[in-house]
Design an enzyme around this catalytic site. Sequence first.
Site: not given
Length: 254
Positions: A145, A158
Site C-alpha cells: 500500500s 493498518y
Amino acid sequence: MHPLFDLTGRVALVTGSTRGIGLALARALASAGARVAINGRDAAAVVAVVARLRADGVDASPAPFDVTDEAAIEAAVESLERDVGPIGILVNNSGITVRRPLEDFETADWERVIGTNLGGAFKVGRAVARRMIPRGTGKVINVCSINSELARYSITPYVTSKGGLKNLTKGMAIDWARHGIQVNGIGPGYFATDLTAPLVADAEFSAWLGKRVPAGRWGDVKELGGTAIFLASAASDFMTGQVLYVDGGLTASV
C-alpha cells in the site's frame, strides 16, 4: 499475448479475492492465461464468485480458508496442488482495517489487523513456498500500500501491517531467490473498493484526494492488472524484493 507475459496454464492463488482489488487481480491474471484459485473466509461467497467467473469463461477454482488459520491454509494449499495443479503464482492480498484513534484501539483489534494483513501473508507465503522450493520456480506478489510508506490518522495498525509487509517482501525475496522464486509487491494508492467506501463517500476527503493525487482522481482496480501480470510473468524474472507503487503519482509528490 507476448510470450514474456503469457501465464497460460499456471495456477495462481489470490487471497481475499471475492471482491475489490483481489478479484480484479484474479481477473487480470486469468486474462493472461492463468488458472485462478479464489479465496475468502466466506465459503458461500467464494463459490458464488467462482460461478460468475466460470460463466465468463475463466478457469477458476474455489479455495475458501482464513489466512490466519495455519491448519486451514495447509489443507487448502495441499488440496489445490493435488486437484488443480502446482501453485506457480501466489498473490497475498487479504487485508482488513479498523479506523480509530490509536489511543482508543483495543488490543484485540490491533492483533486482528496485524494478524490478517501481515501474519496472513507470512503463513500463506510459507505454505506455498515450501512447495515452490523443490520445483525451483515461483512468483509471490504481496499487495502492499502507499501506507507501506506513509501514515494516515486513525489507521495506525493498518499502516504498521503494510510497512511490515514491505519488509516481509524483501525478506522473502532474499531467502527464496536462491530457489528461483521472485517476491515483489504492488503498492496501490487510493482505489475505490469496499474497504475504502467510507472515504469515497466522504465528499471532503474525495475533494482533498483530487488535489493531493497528481492524476487528480481515485484509481480503478482494473488499473492494477498490468502490474500484477508483469510481476507474475517471465518479464520480471530478474526482479525481486521490490514494491511497485500504482498511485497516480501520490508517493512521488509533496
